[in-house]
Scaffold this motif. Structure first.
Motif, short mmCIF file in Angstrom:
data_model
loop_
_atom_site.label_atom_id
_atom_site.label_comp_id
_atom_site.label_asym_id
_atom_site.label_seq_id
_atom_site.Cartn_x
_atom_site.Cartn_y
_atom_site.Cartn_z
N ILE A 110 -69.36 -68.06 -46.85
CA ILE A 110 -70.45 -68.93 -47.48
C ILE A 110 -70.06 -70.33 -47.95
O ILE A 110 -70.83 -71.15 -47.56
CB ILE A 110 -70.82 -68.30 -48.94
CG1 ILE A 110 -71.43 -66.71 -48.73
CG2 ILE A 110 -71.85 -69.08 -49.81
CD1 ILE A 110 -73.04 -66.83 -48.23
N MET A 111 -69.02 -70.47 -48.32
CA MET A 111 -68.35 -71.89 -48.67
C MET A 111 -68.39 -72.77 -47.34
O MET A 111 -68.93 -73.89 -47.45
CB MET A 111 -67.05 -71.76 -49.27
CG MET A 111 -67.17 -71.35 -50.67
SD MET A 111 -65.44 -71.45 -51.55
CE MET A 111 -64.80 -69.94 -51.10
N VAL A 112 -67.89 -72.13 -46.26
CA VAL A 112 -68.07 -72.95 -45.02
C VAL A 112 -69.41 -73.26 -44.53
O VAL A 112 -69.80 -74.31 -44.20
CB VAL A 112 -67.05 -72.33 -43.96
CG1 VAL A 112 -67.36 -72.84 -42.51
CG2 VAL A 112 -65.87 -71.93 -44.06
N VAL A 116 -69.02 -76.18 -48.96
CA VAL A 116 -68.38 -76.05 -50.19
C VAL A 116 -66.99 -76.29 -49.89
O VAL A 116 -66.23 -75.59 -49.10
CB VAL A 116 -68.76 -74.84 -51.01
CG1 VAL A 116 -68.02 -74.71 -52.43
CG2 VAL A 116 -70.12 -74.55 -51.64
N PRO A 117 -66.31 -77.31 -50.62
CA PRO A 117 -64.96 -77.58 -50.40
C PRO A 117 -63.92 -76.48 -50.94
O PRO A 117 -64.01 -76.16 -51.86
CB PRO A 117 -64.62 -78.91 -51.01
CG PRO A 117 -65.69 -78.87 -52.16
CD PRO A 117 -66.83 -78.19 -51.61
N THR A 118 -63.07 -76.22 -49.76
CA THR A 118 -62.21 -75.01 -50.10
C THR A 118 -61.02 -75.17 -49.07
O THR A 118 -60.96 -75.86 -48.21
CB THR A 118 -62.96 -73.73 -49.98
OG1 THR A 118 -62.04 -72.56 -50.58
CG2 THR A 118 -63.33 -73.28 -48.64
N ALA A 119 -60.07 -74.35 -49.32
CA ALA A 119 -58.79 -74.35 -48.57
C ALA A 119 -59.12 -73.75 -46.97
O ALA A 119 -59.95 -72.99 -46.98
CB ALA A 119 -57.46 -73.46 -49.06
N ALA A 120 -58.55 -74.56 -46.00
CA ALA A 120 -58.45 -73.92 -44.48
C ALA A 120 -58.02 -72.26 -44.77
O ALA A 120 -56.83 -72.01 -45.42
CB ALA A 120 -57.62 -74.49 -43.91
#
Length: 419
Positions: A110-112, A116-120
């Motif tokens: 969902i974030m990708v 939405v900024p998150t860790a790889a």
């Protein structure tokens, strides 16, 4: 009106106690609750969180206005869907909306998809593939069980060997059962962590004060991850601009994304965030109030909690107000050995009253007595509000020094990051 809270821990004690303060609430029942809650005038219902049909029958027979769902596993099991199908109002997300928490891989997708900024990251069910990914990425690196693991399914590995061992534990040794049948392996993000909560109904949301949890068992963030050993709110050194940026880049797009996916969100959304050099990023989402953050956020609510939730359920604009001065801080007292093996049945100190609140997480009455005994890993939490973090620490730790905590332990540095 009569309200029902589902759950048994300190989070549910805090929710139920706050609801009982509301002017239109005559009774708050907690299923199954714990005996310590009765000291605050709450009534217990001997029905487990997985017994949906019994809970529904109880809610109907007792004219419950609406039910507040506390625990993540109940939400993941679709308790809200079952209540809704029975025509009952419930504050909490559907099973599909709660997948933001019960599947870390889904949350990442969902974030990708919605920027939405998150860790790889990478997701793996095969150990050799996970091991190869870890060796390619290097350390530090984070290994997470995909499913629910009571806040303990996360390993921040400082070496490749530790990360490989964690993946082995989850994928091959079945340490977390089905929850660890897949693992999400993430890049390590450096920065300060904080919690951002919101009351949500669809694209309407209402942000709560920032909070900071302390997950590791021992002072100085040492030892294993726990469900949380203490927290404080708001985070005084976190500027409003960071909160505003988090709302714009994280809360708004994820809620719009959930609507677009046919999973509109209702309930409390928790964003576990980290302030990196590139701005705030998501570590994880929870689909409910956090524990112990609830116990230090709700005492800061100055509006009528039950009316606020009623308005949100009815899609009316709630009038939500918060204490805008001082800091609220709480310290969890846990059984020695937690989060691993621990003893039960230890005598507990007398409940505090006045400006130091006691919330019970794992407590029961002794047989034929009103003496409280320990009955869990996290046992109780002391919470207070003061002008500053250091003043709140002084009040709580002075009180703890007076208590007999034989067989129990607590951290001595809750709130230390704010000093």
């Amino acid at each position: 009106m009569k309200l029902l809270v589902v759950g048994s821990g300190g989070r549910e004690h805090s929710i139920a106690k706050k609801l009982l303060e509301s002017k239109d609430v005559e009774q708050v029942l907690v299923a199954p609750g714990n005996d310590g809650m009765t000291l605050d005038g709450l009534d217990l219902v001997n029905i487990g969180i997985s017994e949906h049909s019994k809970l529904i029958e109880f809610a109907k027979e007792n004219d419950i206005a609406w039910t507040f769902i506390g625990p993540d596993d109940a939400l993941a099991a679709g308790i809200v869907d079952d209540f809704n199908q029975a025509g009952l109002k419930t504050f909490g997300p559907s099973r599909l909306a709660a997948e933001l928490e019960w599947s870390k891989d889904f949350a990442k997708e969902i974030m990708v998809k919605y920027g939405v900024p998150t860790a790889a990251y990478g997701t793996f069910s095969d150990f050799e593939e996970a091991k190869a990914y870890i060796e390619k990425q290097g350390a530090p690196i984070v290994v997470k069980a995909d499913g629910l693991a009571l806040g303990k399914g996360v390993v921040v590995a400082e070496t490749v060997e530790q990360a490989v061992e964690a993946a082995h534990d989850m994928l091959l040794d079945n340490k977390f059962g089905d929850s660890g049948a897949r693992v999400v392996i993430e890049e390590f993000l450096d920065g300060e962590e904080f919690s951002l909560f919101a009351f949500v109904n669809g694209d309407k949301f209402y942000i709560m004060p920032t909070a900071q949890d302390h997950k590791r068992a021992y002072d100085g963030d040492k030892g294993p991850n726990t469900g949380g050993m203490g927290a404080y709110a708001p985070v005084p050194h976190l500027p409003q601009s960071v909160v505003d940026q988090s709302v714009e880049s994280i809360i708004k797009p994820v809620l719009k994304g959930m609507i677009a996916e046919g999973r509109p969100y209702l309930g409390v959304l928790y964003a576990g965030l980290i302030l990196t050099a590139d701005g705030p990023k998501v570590i994880e989402f929870n689909s409910r109030f956090g524990d112990p953050e609830t116990q230090i956020i709700l005492p800061r609510l100055t509006s009528d909690f039950a009316q606020n939730i009623t308005d949100i359920l009815d899609k009316k604009e709630p009038v939500i107000t918060w204490l805008d001065e001082g800091v609220t801080l709480g310290v969890v007292v846990a059984s020695e050995g937690y989060p691993l093996d621990y003893e039960k049945g230890l005598p507990l100190p007398k409940k505090t009253d006045g400006d130091i609140i006691t919330y019970y997480a794992g407590a029961k009455f002794a047989e034929n007595s009103r003496a409280l005994l320990s009955n869990g890993g996290r046992v109780y939490m002391l919470v207070t509000t003061a002008d500053t973090v250091s003043a709140a620490q002084e009040k709580i730790y002075d009180q703890l020094k007076k208590q007999d905590t034989t067989g129990l332990f607590y951290r001595h540095d809750i709130g230390g990051k704010a000093l």
